[in-house]
Write an enzyme that holds these catalytic residues in place. Structure first.
Site, PDB file in Angstrom:
ATOM      1  N   LYS A   1     -56.351  29.536   6.950  1.00  0.00           N
ATOM      2  CA  LYS A   1     -55.390  30.387   6.263  1.00  0.00           C
ATOM      3  C   LYS A   1     -55.616  30.377   4.749  1.00  0.00           C
ATOM      4  CE  LYS A   1     -53.491  30.745  10.380  1.00  0.00           C
ATOM      5  NZ  LYS A   1     -53.692  29.592  11.187  1.00  0.00           N
TER       6      LYS A   1
ATOM      7  N   ASP B   1     -50.565  17.437  10.556  1.00  0.00           N
ATOM      8  CA  ASP B   1     -51.285  18.707  10.739  1.00  0.00           C
ATOM      9  C   ASP B   1     -51.024  19.572   9.502  1.00  0.00           C
ATOM     10  OD1 ASP B   1     -52.422  21.029  11.618  1.00  0.00           O
ATOM     11  OD2 ASP B   1     -51.190  21.251  13.415  1.00  0.00           O
TER      12      ASP B   1
ATOM     13  N   TRP C   1     -45.950  23.898  17.268  1.00  0.00           N
ATOM     14  CA  TRP C   1     -46.940  24.936  17.562  1.00  0.00           C
ATOM     15  C   TRP C   1     -47.335  24.835  19.040  1.00  0.00           C
ATOM     16  CZ3 TRP C   1     -52.763  24.289  17.021  1.00  0.00           C
ATOM     17  CH2 TRP C   1     -53.423  25.521  17.135  1.00  0.00           C
TER      18      TRP C   1
END
Ligand code: LMR
Length: 398
Positions: A246, A211, A130
């Site tokens: 999310k 993560d 990311w």
């Protein structure tokens, strides 16, 4: 003071999303930032989240500060949602959880903790990872480097290369792993491969920093937590950055948690004190609202069932869209095979088309994807899918 200050380039993800927002083309399509959209292009509030929020507000009698580490119900439930109740019970006081402003806050607090221990080694991140991992962790003072991960030729993880690189990492270094739904590629390692990675971490005394931003978006809440659960069960030290952006759809509420597992309760307590001190000097304490909602929701069995049902629907819809894109592109052109799109996991995948084609899609058709070719699967819809298939096929075969 500010006479010489220069404007910085825009963030690669948020900047592209802003460019999209300003585009006046009525046919524009946004496949950039990772935000879930339903069939009408809306990012709805989960109905269980809305109910939990209403109940929370109705019952709230004060706005005084919450505990600095975060809402106790949130801390308890989020650890159990991610790691499971038996594993959390087994870890006992070796595990500590602190609420953070989103997953970014969790990553940053984990980084601050590493720096505060005097850690001078490297943090190894997957190639690619990311985009925000670099500035977020480097600006805390950490030094980052990459291990091999995604192979564009096989359009998946080159696991042999990954393992070979992990085996070369100096003892004591930190390895950043994506818990599930790898961002940006959507290419995940299998449970068996997780087992092998964890064995290497144990052998080489490496510390994982995991993560987890998409639990429930890949194969399911428990399936997506396989790696992180194995890591905490088998390794002496683990750091976790968790996000509710999310899976609870709480993006703007900035809701996340950093979790620390150390060898002893005493060490965990000390580590937590460093995280609390870092939070105090950066922003004092996390915003309460999102954690209050999640804590309330997960304390209520009926709301929890409702939320899990909604989350399943979101996941199934994304899988259907992946499938639709892969099949549509395979039928519409013969230059590239897109089976890998259906195989990848979660919210993203690399489309793997030439970069020039990415720019053409943007300039000629107002279809926005990242230059890396990452697309947000949840930006697809029943309506825009045929258009995307047609346009991508057109630029590919031009
Ligand atoms: C993304 O990767 O698009 C999301 O995680 C949103 C962000 O902050 O970058």
């Amino acid at each position: 003071m500010f006479h010489t200050i220069e404007t910085l380039p825009a963030d690669p993800i948020l900047g592209l999303n802003q460019t999209f927002q300003k585009d006046n083309n009525p046919e524009k399509i946004n496949l950039s930032v990772g935000v879930y959209q339903n069939a009408s292009g809306q990012t709805p509030i989960f109905s269980a989240v809305k109910k939990a929020e209403q109940q929370l507000i109705d019952g709230q009698m004060t706005k005084t500060y919450a505990p600095q580490a975060g809402d106790p119900a949130f801390l308890d439930h989020i650890a159990r949602l991610l790691l499971s109740t038996p594993v959390v019970a087994q870890l006992g006081d070796r595990l500590a959880t602190v609420m953070t402003p989103g997953g970014c806050g969790a990553l940053r607090m984990g980084a601050e903790l590493l720096v505060s221990t005097g850690f001078k080694g490297k943090v190894w991140v997957s190639n690619p990872t990311w985009a925000n991992h670099f500035p977020l962790l480097q600006s805390a003072g950490l030094s980052l480097t990459t291990y091999r991960y995604y192979d564009a030729n096989i359009r998946g993880v080159d696991f042999a290369a990954m393992l070979e690189d992990l085996q070369q990492i100096p003892e004591g270094d930190v390895v950043l792993l994506h818990g599930c739904c790898h961002n940006p590629t959507g290419a995940d390692i299998t449970p068996e491969q997780w087992d092998q990675v964890i064995n290497v971490l144990a052998e080489r005394k490496l510390v994982p920093f995991i993560d987890v931003a998409y639990q429930g978006f890949g194969q399911g809440l428990d399936e997506d937590a396989y790696g992180v659960r194995q890591a905490v069960a088998k390794l002496p030290e683990v750091l976790i950055a968790n996000s509710c952006s999310k899976n609870f759809g709480l993006y703007r509420e900035r809701t996340g948690a950093v979790m620390m597992l150390c060898e002893s309760a005493k060490q965990t307590n000390a580590a937590k004190s460093h995280v609390m001190s870092a939070a105090r000097r950066c922003y004092s304490m996390s915003p309460y609202h999102g954690g209050g909602i999640v804590g309330h929701l997960l304390s209520d069995d009926v709301l929890t069932v409702e939320w899990k049902t909604e989350l399943n629907q979101v996941r199934e819809r994304m899988q259907m869209l992946r499938q639709g894109l892969a099949e549509g592109l395979n039928q519409a052109q013969s230059k590239m095979n897109f089976d890998f799109v259906a195989r990848s996991n979660g919210m993203f995948c690399y489309l793997g088309i030439p970069r020039d084609d990415v720019l053409t899609l943007r300039s000629d058709f107002a279809i926005y994807l990242l230059e890396s070719t990452r697309i947000n699967i949840a930006g697809l819809s029943e309506d825009n899918l045929p258009v995307i298939v047609e346009r991508v096929s057109e630029v590919l075969t031009r």
